[in-house]
Enzyme design. Structure first.
Site, short mmCIF file in Angstrom:
data_model
loop_
_atom_site.label_atom_id
_atom_site.label_comp_id
_atom_site.label_asym_id
_atom_site.label_seq_id
_atom_site.Cartn_x
_atom_site.Cartn_y
_atom_site.Cartn_z
CG ASP A 48 25.66 35.52 -42.51
OD1 ASP A 48 26.13 35.59 -43.66
OD2 ASP A 48 25.59 34.45 -41.87
CB SER A 97 27.73 31.48 -42.65
OG SER A 97 27.31 32.56 -43.43
CB THR A 150 26.32 32.52 -38.02
OG1 THR A 150 26.36 32.66 -39.43
CG2 THR A 150 27.24 33.54 -37.36
CD GLU A 274 23.97 35.15 -38.17
OE1 GLU A 274 24.57 34.88 -39.21
OE2 GLU A 274 23.14 34.39 -37.66
CG ASP A 279 24.30 35.38 -46.32
OD1 ASP A 279 25.24 35.51 -47.13
OD2 ASP A 279 23.67 34.32 -46.16
CG HIS A 283 22.66 34.10 -50.53
ND1 HIS A 283 23.66 33.44 -51.22
CD2 HIS A 283 23.01 34.02 -49.22
CE1 HIS A 283 24.57 32.99 -50.35
NE2 HIS A 283 24.21 33.34 -49.13
CG HIS A 322 30.53 35.62 -46.07
ND1 HIS A 322 29.38 36.09 -46.69
CD2 HIS A 322 30.12 34.63 -45.24
CE1 HIS A 322 28.34 35.40 -46.26
NE2 HIS A 322 28.75 34.50 -45.37
CG HIS A 411 28.94 33.64 -49.32
ND1 HIS A 411 29.24 32.81 -48.27
CD2 HIS A 411 27.60 33.86 -49.24
CE1 HIS A 411 28.14 32.54 -47.60
NE2 HIS A 411 27.13 33.16 -48.17
MG MG Z 1 24.63 33.38 -40.53
ZN ZN Z 2 25.27 33.18 -47.31
#
Ligand code: MG
Ligand code: ZN
Length: 446
Positions: A48, A97, A150, A274, A279, A283, A322, A411
Protein backbone atom coordinates in the site's frame (compact mmCIF):
# COMPACT_ATOMS: atom_id res chain seq x y z
CA UNK A 1 -29.97 -48.02 -53.32
CA UNK A 2 -28.67 -50.85 -51.13
CA UNK A 3 -25.38 -50.98 -52.94
CA UNK A 4 -24.70 -47.32 -51.96
CA UNK A 5 -25.52 -47.93 -48.29
CA UNK A 6 -21.96 -48.88 -47.38
CA UNK A 7 -20.64 -45.82 -49.23
CA UNK A 8 -23.01 -43.53 -47.29
CA UNK A 9 -21.95 -45.05 -43.99
CA UNK A 10 -18.31 -44.69 -44.99
CA UNK A 11 -18.82 -41.02 -45.97
CA UNK A 12 -20.67 -40.14 -42.79
CA UNK A 13 -18.03 -41.89 -40.69
CA UNK A 14 -15.19 -40.08 -42.50
CA UNK A 15 -16.90 -36.70 -42.09
CA UNK A 16 -17.36 -37.36 -38.38
CA UNK A 17 -13.71 -38.30 -38.04
CA UNK A 18 -12.62 -35.15 -39.92
CA UNK A 19 -14.83 -32.99 -37.69
CA UNK A 20 -13.44 -34.54 -34.50
CA UNK A 21 -9.84 -34.20 -35.69
CA UNK A 22 -10.43 -30.58 -36.66
CA UNK A 23 -12.11 -29.58 -33.37
CA UNK A 24 -9.38 -31.23 -31.32
CA UNK A 25 -6.76 -29.43 -33.40
CA UNK A 26 -8.63 -26.11 -33.14
CA UNK A 27 -8.99 -26.50 -29.37
CA UNK A 28 -5.28 -27.24 -29.00
CA UNK A 29 -4.44 -24.27 -31.21
CA UNK A 30 -6.63 -21.87 -29.23
CA UNK A 31 -5.04 -23.05 -26.02
CA UNK A 32 -1.61 -22.56 -27.51
CA UNK A 33 -2.47 -19.04 -28.68
CA UNK A 34 -4.10 -18.05 -25.41
CA UNK A 35 -1.38 -19.82 -23.43
CA UNK A 36 -3.56 -19.59 -20.35
CA UNK A 37 -3.73 -22.74 -18.41
CA UNK A 38 -5.59 -22.60 -15.11
CA UNK A 39 -3.42 -21.69 -12.16
CA UNK A 40 -3.75 -23.67 -8.96
CA UNK A 41 -2.70 -20.96 -6.50
CA UNK A 42 -2.59 -17.16 -6.75
CA UNK A 43 -0.81 -14.90 -4.27
CA UNK A 44 -1.30 -11.16 -4.70
CA UNK A 45 1.01 -8.81 -2.82
CA UNK A 46 -0.07 -5.18 -2.48
CA UNK A 47 2.42 -2.73 -1.06
CA UNK A 48 0.00 0.00 0.00
CA UNK A 49 1.53 3.30 -1.12
CA UNK A 50 4.60 1.52 -2.54
CA UNK A 51 5.46 3.77 -5.49
CA UNK A 52 8.72 3.34 -7.39
CA UNK A 53 10.51 5.81 -5.07
CA UNK A 54 10.00 3.53 -2.09
CA UNK A 55 11.64 0.68 -3.96
CA UNK A 56 14.61 2.81 -5.01
CA UNK A 57 14.98 4.12 -1.47
CA UNK A 58 14.80 0.61 -0.04
CA UNK A 59 17.39 -0.64 -2.55
CA UNK A 60 19.88 1.97 -1.30
CA UNK A 61 18.85 1.38 2.32
CA UNK A 62 19.30 -2.37 2.05
CA UNK A 63 22.82 -2.14 0.65
CA UNK A 64 25.92 -1.68 2.72
CA UNK A 65 27.33 0.62 0.04
CA UNK A 66 24.69 2.78 -1.68
CA UNK A 67 27.06 3.75 -4.51
CA UNK A 68 28.24 2.14 -7.74
CA UNK A 69 27.18 -1.52 -8.03
CA UNK A 70 24.07 -1.19 -5.89
CA UNK A 71 22.57 -4.61 -5.06
CA UNK A 72 18.96 -5.45 -5.85
CA UNK A 73 15.90 -5.98 -3.68
CA UNK A 74 14.15 -9.35 -3.81
CA UNK A 75 11.39 -7.76 -5.89
CA UNK A 76 13.53 -6.14 -8.59
CA UNK A 77 14.25 -9.17 -10.73
CA UNK A 78 10.56 -9.99 -11.05
CA UNK A 79 9.56 -6.56 -12.44
CA UNK A 80 7.35 -7.09 -15.50
CA UNK A 81 5.60 -3.76 -16.00
CA UNK A 82 3.72 -0.72 -14.71
CA UNK A 83 0.11 0.14 -14.12
CA UNK A 84 -2.11 3.23 -14.00
CA UNK A 85 -4.04 3.75 -10.79
CA UNK A 86 -6.56 6.58 -11.39
CA UNK A 87 -10.12 6.10 -10.03
CA UNK A 88 -13.51 6.54 -11.80
CA UNK A 89 -14.28 10.19 -11.09
CA UNK A 90 -14.87 13.59 -12.70
CA UNK A 91 -12.99 15.61 -10.10
CA UNK A 92 -10.27 13.35 -8.76
CA UNK A 93 -7.65 11.42 -10.72
CA UNK A 94 -5.57 10.32 -7.73
CA UNK A 95 -6.86 7.13 -6.18
CA UNK A 96 -7.43 6.06 -2.63
CA UNK A 97 -6.83 2.47 -1.49
CA UNK A 98 -10.50 1.46 -1.81
CA UNK A 99 -10.94 2.46 -5.46
CA UNK A 100 -7.60 0.96 -6.40
CA UNK A 101 -8.19 -2.30 -4.53
CA UNK A 102 -11.69 -2.55 -6.05
CA UNK A 103 -10.12 -2.22 -9.51
CA UNK A 104 -7.58 -4.97 -8.76
CA UNK A 105 -10.18 -7.21 -7.07
CA UNK A 106 -13.10 -6.86 -9.50
CA UNK A 107 -11.78 -5.38 -12.76
CA UNK A 108 -14.03 -2.31 -12.38
CA UNK A 109 -12.97 1.29 -11.74
CA UNK A 110 -14.92 3.05 -9.04
CA UNK A 111 -15.09 6.20 -6.89
CA UNK A 112 -12.62 6.78 -4.07
CA UNK A 113 -13.94 5.21 -0.90
CA UNK A 114 -16.20 2.61 -2.57
CA UNK A 115 -15.62 -1.02 -1.58
CA UNK A 116 -16.14 -3.83 -4.11
CA UNK A 117 -18.85 -1.92 -6.00
CA UNK A 118 -18.78 -0.04 -9.32
CA UNK A 119 -19.62 3.67 -9.74
CA UNK A 120 -23.35 2.84 -9.65
CA UNK A 121 -22.87 1.06 -6.32
CA UNK A 122 -23.52 -2.29 -7.99
CA UNK A 123 -21.64 -5.12 -6.26
CA UNK A 124 -19.05 -6.75 -8.53
CA UNK A 125 -17.67 -10.23 -8.07
CA UNK A 126 -14.11 -10.27 -6.69
CA UNK A 127 -11.30 -12.65 -7.57
CA UNK A 128 -11.36 -13.96 -3.98
CA UNK A 129 -15.08 -14.75 -4.31
CA UNK A 130 -14.47 -16.51 -7.64
CA UNK A 131 -11.68 -18.58 -6.06
CA UNK A 132 -14.04 -19.59 -3.24
CA UNK A 133 -16.75 -20.55 -5.76
CA UNK A 134 -14.23 -22.88 -7.39
CA UNK A 135 -13.63 -24.62 -4.08
CA UNK A 136 -10.28 -22.98 -3.41
CA UNK A 137 -9.19 -21.77 0.03
CA UNK A 138 -8.76 -18.04 0.61
CA UNK A 139 -6.71 -15.82 2.87
CA UNK A 140 -6.04 -12.22 3.88
CA UNK A 141 -2.80 -11.22 5.58
CA UNK A 142 -2.37 -7.51 6.43
CA UNK A 143 -0.70 -5.26 8.98
CA UNK A 144 -3.59 -2.81 9.45
CA UNK A 145 -7.14 -3.71 10.49
CA UNK A 146 -8.19 -6.85 8.57
CA UNK A 147 -11.40 -4.99 7.64
CA UNK A 148 -9.47 -1.95 6.30
CA UNK A 149 -10.08 -0.67 2.73
CA UNK A 150 -7.60 -2.81 0.76
CA UNK A 151 -8.55 -6.27 2.08
CA UNK A 152 -12.26 -5.36 2.34
CA UNK A 153 -12.47 -4.72 -1.42
CA UNK A 154 -11.58 -8.37 -2.06
CA UNK A 155 -14.28 -9.75 0.24
CA UNK A 156 -17.37 -7.59 0.45
CA UNK A 157 -19.42 -4.84 -1.21
CA UNK A 158 -20.29 -1.66 0.70
CA UNK A 159 -20.61 2.00 -0.22
CA UNK A 160 -17.89 3.31 2.08
CA UNK A 161 -14.60 2.07 3.49
CA UNK A 162 -15.55 3.87 6.71
CA UNK A 163 -18.25 1.27 7.48
CA UNK A 164 -15.65 -0.89 9.21
CA UNK A 165 -18.00 -2.63 11.67
CA UNK A 166 -20.34 -3.59 8.82
CA UNK A 167 -17.36 -4.88 6.82
CA UNK A 168 -16.30 -7.04 9.80
CA UNK A 169 -19.91 -8.33 10.13
CA UNK A 170 -19.92 -9.21 6.43
CA UNK A 171 -16.68 -11.21 6.79
CA UNK A 172 -18.54 -13.37 9.31
CA UNK A 173 -22.05 -13.47 7.79
CA UNK A 174 -21.61 -13.50 4.01
CA UNK A 175 -21.29 -16.95 2.50
CA UNK A 176 -20.40 -18.56 -0.82
CA UNK A 177 -21.91 -22.02 -1.38
CA UNK A 178 -22.68 -22.11 2.34
CA UNK A 179 -19.09 -21.39 3.37
CA UNK A 180 -17.40 -18.32 4.85
CA UNK A 181 -15.63 -16.34 2.13
CA UNK A 182 -12.21 -16.12 3.84
CA UNK A 183 -10.53 -19.04 5.59
CA UNK A 184 -7.43 -17.29 6.93
CA UNK A 185 -7.75 -13.74 8.30
CA UNK A 186 -4.60 -12.32 9.92
CA UNK A 187 -3.80 -8.75 10.95
CA UNK A 188 -5.13 -6.08 13.32
CA UNK A 189 -8.53 -4.55 14.11
CA UNK A 190 -9.71 -6.54 17.15
CA UNK A 191 -11.89 -3.65 18.35
CA UNK A 192 -14.18 -4.11 15.33
CA UNK A 193 -14.69 -7.78 16.15
CA UNK A 194 -15.20 -7.40 19.88
CA UNK A 195 -17.89 -4.72 20.21
CA UNK A 196 -20.67 -3.86 22.64
CA UNK A 197 -23.31 -4.71 20.05
CA UNK A 198 -21.69 -7.91 18.80
CA UNK A 199 -18.97 -10.43 19.64
CA UNK A 200 -17.77 -11.50 16.21
CA UNK A 201 -14.91 -13.53 17.65
CA UNK A 202 -17.46 -15.83 19.31
CA UNK A 203 -19.38 -16.05 16.04
CA UNK A 204 -16.24 -16.95 14.07
CA UNK A 205 -15.36 -19.66 16.61
CA UNK A 206 -18.93 -21.02 16.24
CA UNK A 207 -18.27 -21.24 12.52
CA UNK A 208 -15.22 -23.41 13.09
CA UNK A 209 -12.39 -20.84 13.23
CA UNK A 210 -9.50 -20.91 15.66
CA UNK A 211 -9.00 -17.46 17.22
CA UNK A 212 -5.49 -16.15 17.95
CA UNK A 213 -4.27 -12.87 19.32
CA UNK A 214 -0.58 -13.35 20.13
CA UNK A 215 2.46 -14.11 18.02
CA UNK A 216 3.09 -17.26 20.03
CA UNK A 217 -0.40 -18.60 19.28
CA UNK A 218 0.11 -17.80 15.61
CA UNK A 219 3.40 -19.70 15.41
CA UNK A 220 1.83 -22.68 17.19
CA UNK A 221 -1.08 -22.68 14.74
CA UNK A 222 1.21 -24.30 12.16
CA UNK A 223 1.03 -27.52 14.20
CA UNK A 224 -2.76 -27.59 14.56
CA UNK A 225 -5.24 -29.24 12.23
CA UNK A 226 -7.72 -26.35 11.92
CA UNK A 227 -7.38 -24.70 8.50
CA UNK A 228 -9.57 -21.73 9.44
CA UNK A 229 -7.90 -18.95 11.40
CA UNK A 230 -8.92 -15.54 12.69
CA UNK A 231 -5.82 -13.84 14.08
CA UNK A 232 -6.17 -10.28 15.41
CA UNK A 233 -2.95 -9.05 16.98
CA UNK A 234 -3.90 -5.45 17.84
CA UNK A 235 -7.03 -3.38 18.49
CA UNK A 236 -6.30 -1.23 15.45
CA UNK A 237 -3.34 -1.40 13.04
CA UNK A 238 -0.24 -3.35 14.13
CA UNK A 239 2.67 -1.12 15.21
CA UNK A 240 5.09 -0.18 12.40
CA UNK A 241 7.60 -3.00 11.77
CA UNK A 242 10.46 -1.16 13.51
CA UNK A 243 8.32 -0.37 16.58
CA UNK A 244 6.90 -3.89 17.04
CA UNK A 245 7.63 -5.76 20.25
CA UNK A 246 8.17 -9.53 20.28
CA UNK A 247 4.48 -10.37 20.86
CA UNK A 248 3.44 -8.96 17.46
CA UNK A 249 4.07 -11.15 14.40
CA UNK A 250 5.81 -9.93 11.27
CA UNK A 251 4.16 -9.95 7.84
CA UNK A 252 6.55 -12.78 6.97
CA UNK A 253 5.42 -14.93 9.90
CA UNK A 254 1.75 -14.35 9.11
CA UNK A 255 2.39 -15.23 5.44
CA UNK A 256 4.23 -18.43 6.44
CA UNK A 257 1.37 -19.58 8.67
CA UNK A 258 -1.26 -18.67 6.04
CA UNK A 259 0.59 -20.70 3.38
CA UNK A 260 1.03 -23.68 5.73
CA UNK A 261 -2.78 -23.84 6.02
CA UNK A 262 -3.87 -22.84 2.51
CA UNK A 263 -1.65 -25.39 0.78
CA UNK A 264 -3.71 -28.20 2.34
CA UNK A 265 -6.53 -27.65 -0.18
CA UNK A 266 -6.00 -29.82 -3.29
CA UNK A 267 -8.02 -27.36 -5.34
CA UNK A 268 -5.62 -24.53 -4.54
CA UNK A 269 -5.97 -21.09 -2.95
CA UNK A 270 -6.08 -17.32 -3.37
CA UNK A 271 -4.07 -15.26 -0.87
CA UNK A 272 -3.83 -11.49 -0.52
CA UNK A 273 -0.82 -10.20 1.41
CA UNK A 274 -0.73 -6.46 2.07
CA UNK A 275 2.25 -4.42 3.24
CA UNK A 276 -0.37 -2.04 4.57
CA UNK A 277 1.69 0.55 6.36
CA UNK A 278 4.19 1.66 3.75
CA UNK A 279 1.28 4.00 3.04
CA UNK A 280 0.75 5.01 6.69
CA UNK A 281 4.44 6.00 6.89
CA UNK A 282 4.07 7.94 3.63
CA UNK A 283 1.10 9.84 5.09
CA UNK A 284 3.24 10.71 8.10
CA UNK A 285 6.27 11.54 5.93
CA UNK A 286 8.26 9.07 8.02
CA UNK A 287 11.17 7.56 6.08
CA UNK A 288 12.34 5.48 9.08
CA UNK A 289 9.02 3.69 9.42
CA UNK A 290 8.67 3.38 5.64
CA UNK A 291 12.00 1.56 5.21
CA UNK A 292 11.12 -0.86 8.03
CA UNK A 293 7.77 -1.56 6.38
CA UNK A 294 9.51 -2.16 3.03
CA UNK A 295 11.75 -4.72 4.73
CA UNK A 296 8.69 -6.39 6.30
CA UNK A 297 7.07 -6.53 2.84
CA UNK A 298 10.17 -7.85 1.09
CA UNK A 299 10.65 -10.63 3.64
CA UNK A 300 7.02 -11.76 3.22
CA UNK A 301 7.45 -11.65 -0.58
CA UNK A 302 10.54 -13.88 -0.28
CA UNK A 303 8.46 -16.49 1.57
CA UNK A 304 5.96 -16.55 -1.33
CA UNK A 305 8.75 -16.72 -3.92
CA UNK A 306 10.29 -19.75 -2.19
CA UNK A 307 6.87 -21.39 -2.03
CA UNK A 308 6.12 -20.68 -5.72
CA UNK A 309 9.52 -21.84 -6.99
CA UNK A 310 9.10 -25.18 -5.23
CA UNK A 311 5.40 -25.61 -5.99
CA UNK A 312 5.52 -24.51 -9.68
CA UNK A 313 1.71 -24.12 -9.78
CA UNK A 314 1.58 -20.80 -7.98
CA UNK A 315 1.36 -17.39 -9.63
CA UNK A 316 2.74 -14.55 -7.51
CA UNK A 317 1.96 -10.95 -8.46
CA UNK A 318 3.14 -7.94 -6.46
CA UNK A 319 2.21 -4.31 -7.01
CA UNK A 320 1.08 -1.12 -5.29
CA UNK A 321 -2.31 0.60 -5.19
CA UNK A 322 -0.76 4.10 -5.51
CA UNK A 323 2.16 6.06 -4.09
CA UNK A 324 2.03 8.21 -0.96
CA UNK A 325 3.64 11.37 0.37
CA UNK A 326 5.46 12.48 -2.77
CA UNK A 327 8.66 10.95 -1.43
CA UNK A 328 11.77 12.15 -3.24
CA UNK A 329 15.33 10.92 -2.91
CA UNK A 330 17.40 14.09 -2.84
CA UNK A 331 16.35 17.66 -2.16
CA UNK A 332 17.71 21.20 -2.24
CA UNK A 333 20.05 20.34 -5.10
CA UNK A 334 21.91 17.77 -3.00
CA UNK A 335 22.96 14.75 -5.06
CA UNK A 336 23.32 12.35 -2.17
CA UNK A 337 20.47 10.49 -0.48
CA UNK A 338 21.89 9.11 2.76
CA UNK A 339 20.41 5.79 3.95
CA UNK A 340 23.01 5.32 6.73
CA UNK A 341 21.32 7.92 8.89
CA UNK A 342 18.01 6.04 8.59
CA UNK A 343 19.64 2.79 9.68
CA UNK A 344 20.89 4.53 12.82
CA UNK A 345 17.38 5.50 13.95
CA UNK A 346 16.13 2.55 15.99
CA UNK A 347 12.44 3.45 16.35
CA UNK A 348 10.09 5.69 14.36
CA UNK A 349 10.15 9.38 15.33
CA UNK A 350 6.52 8.93 16.46
CA UNK A 351 7.59 6.18 18.88
CA UNK A 352 10.41 8.40 20.25
CA UNK A 353 8.02 11.38 20.60
CA UNK A 354 5.60 9.10 22.42
CA UNK A 355 8.33 8.14 24.89
CA UNK A 356 9.01 11.83 25.51
CA UNK A 357 5.25 12.47 25.96
CA UNK A 358 5.19 9.64 28.54
CA UNK A 359 7.81 11.46 30.62
CA UNK A 360 11.15 10.34 29.18
CA UNK A 361 13.74 13.14 29.07
CA UNK A 362 14.04 14.49 25.50
CA UNK A 363 17.84 14.28 25.27
CA UNK A 364 17.90 10.81 26.84
CA UNK A 365 15.18 9.53 24.49
CA UNK A 366 17.00 10.90 21.45
CA UNK A 367 20.29 9.36 22.54
CA UNK A 368 18.63 6.03 23.28
CA UNK A 369 16.93 5.63 19.91
CA UNK A 370 19.21 7.58 17.58
CA UNK A 371 22.70 6.12 17.34
CA UNK A 372 24.47 8.95 15.49
CA UNK A 373 25.65 12.03 17.41
CA UNK A 374 23.09 14.85 17.26
CA UNK A 375 24.24 18.47 17.37
CA UNK A 376 23.11 20.58 20.32
CA UNK A 377 21.07 22.64 17.87
CA UNK A 378 19.23 19.52 16.75
CA UNK A 379 18.56 18.40 20.32
CA UNK A 380 17.24 21.81 21.30
CA UNK A 381 14.97 21.89 18.22
CA UNK A 382 13.18 18.86 19.66
CA UNK A 383 13.26 20.20 23.22
CA UNK A 384 11.74 23.50 22.15
CA UNK A 385 9.06 21.88 19.98
CA UNK A 386 5.53 21.80 21.40
CA UNK A 387 4.37 18.45 22.81
CA UNK A 388 2.48 17.47 19.65
CA UNK A 389 5.27 18.65 17.32
CA UNK A 390 8.13 16.62 18.80
CA UNK A 391 7.79 13.88 16.14
CA UNK A 392 7.78 16.51 13.39
CA UNK A 393 10.99 18.03 14.82
CA UNK A 394 12.71 14.62 14.80
CA UNK A 395 11.46 13.90 11.27
CA UNK A 396 12.91 17.23 10.15
CA UNK A 397 16.35 16.31 11.47
CA UNK A 398 16.27 12.99 9.63
CA UNK A 399 14.94 14.44 6.35
CA UNK A 400 17.61 17.16 6.43
CA UNK A 401 20.44 14.76 7.12
CA UNK A 402 19.29 12.22 4.52
CA UNK A 403 18.10 14.69 1.84
CA UNK A 404 14.64 13.12 1.85
CA UNK A 405 11.85 15.24 0.37
CA UNK A 406 8.04 15.06 0.64
CA UNK A 407 5.36 17.01 -1.23
CA UNK A 408 2.13 15.96 0.49
CA UNK A 409 0.64 14.02 3.38
CA UNK A 410 -1.79 12.43 0.92
CA UNK A 411 -1.51 10.10 -2.07
CA UNK A 412 0.14 10.81 -5.41
CA UNK A 413 -0.94 9.75 -8.88
CA UNK A 414 2.12 8.24 -10.62
CA UNK A 415 2.13 4.80 -12.21
CA UNK A 416 3.23 1.95 -9.97
CA UNK A 417 5.38 -1.16 -10.59
CA UNK A 418 4.07 -4.67 -11.26
CA UNK A 419 6.09 -7.79 -10.41
CA UNK A 420 5.18 -11.36 -11.36
CA UNK A 421 6.55 -14.89 -11.26
CA UNK A 422 5.15 -18.35 -11.83
CA UNK A 423 2.79 -19.74 -14.49
CA UNK A 424 1.23 -17.12 -16.80
CA UNK A 425 3.40 -14.32 -15.40
CA UNK A 426 3.76 -12.90 -18.92
CA UNK A 427 0.12 -11.80 -18.91
CA UNK A 428 1.22 -8.93 -16.65
CA UNK A 429 4.09 -7.82 -18.89
CA UNK A 430 4.03 -4.24 -20.18
CA UNK A 431 1.86 -1.25 -19.37
CA UNK A 432 -1.71 -1.79 -18.12
CA UNK A 433 -4.53 -0.33 -16.13
CA UNK A 434 -4.93 -1.58 -12.55
CA UNK A 435 -8.17 -3.35 -13.60
CA UNK A 436 -5.94 -5.66 -15.67
CA UNK A 437 -4.84 -7.55 -12.52
CA UNK A 438 -8.41 -8.74 -11.83
CA UNK A 439 -9.13 -9.38 -15.51
CA UNK A 440 -6.11 -11.69 -15.72
CA UNK A 441 -6.96 -13.48 -12.48
CA UNK A 442 -10.53 -14.10 -13.70
CA UNK A 443 -9.12 -15.57 -16.92
CA UNK A 444 -6.91 -17.89 -14.90
CA UNK A 445 -9.53 -18.88 -12.32
CA UNK A 446 -11.78 -21.37 -14.07
MG1 MG B 1 -4.36 -0.66 2.42
ZN1 ZN C 1 -3.24 6.05 2.13
Amino acid sequence: MRKYFKVYIFLIFSMLLCFLTYTTYAYKLTKKVLKHSPVKNIILFIGDGMGYQYLTAYRFYKNRVPFKNVGLTSLDKYLVGSQMTYPFDNDENITDSAASATAMATGYKTYNGYVGVNEKLEPKETVLERAKKLGKSTGLVVTVEVNHATPACFVTHVKSRKLMDLIADNYCDEKILGKNKVDIILGGGKKHFLREDRNLIKDFIKRGYAFLDTREELLQACNTKNNKLLGLFADEALPKAIDRLSDIPSLKEMTQVALSKLKNNNKGFFLLVEGSQIDSCGHKNDIVGAMSEMKDFEEAFEVAVDFALKDKKTLVVATADHSTGGLSLGKNKNYYWNPFIIKKVLKTPYFIADMIAKGCDTKEALEKYISFPLTSKEISSVEKAAKDSKAAAILEIIDKRTNTGWTTIGHTGEDVPVFALGPNKDMFRGFHDNTWIAKCFFKLLF
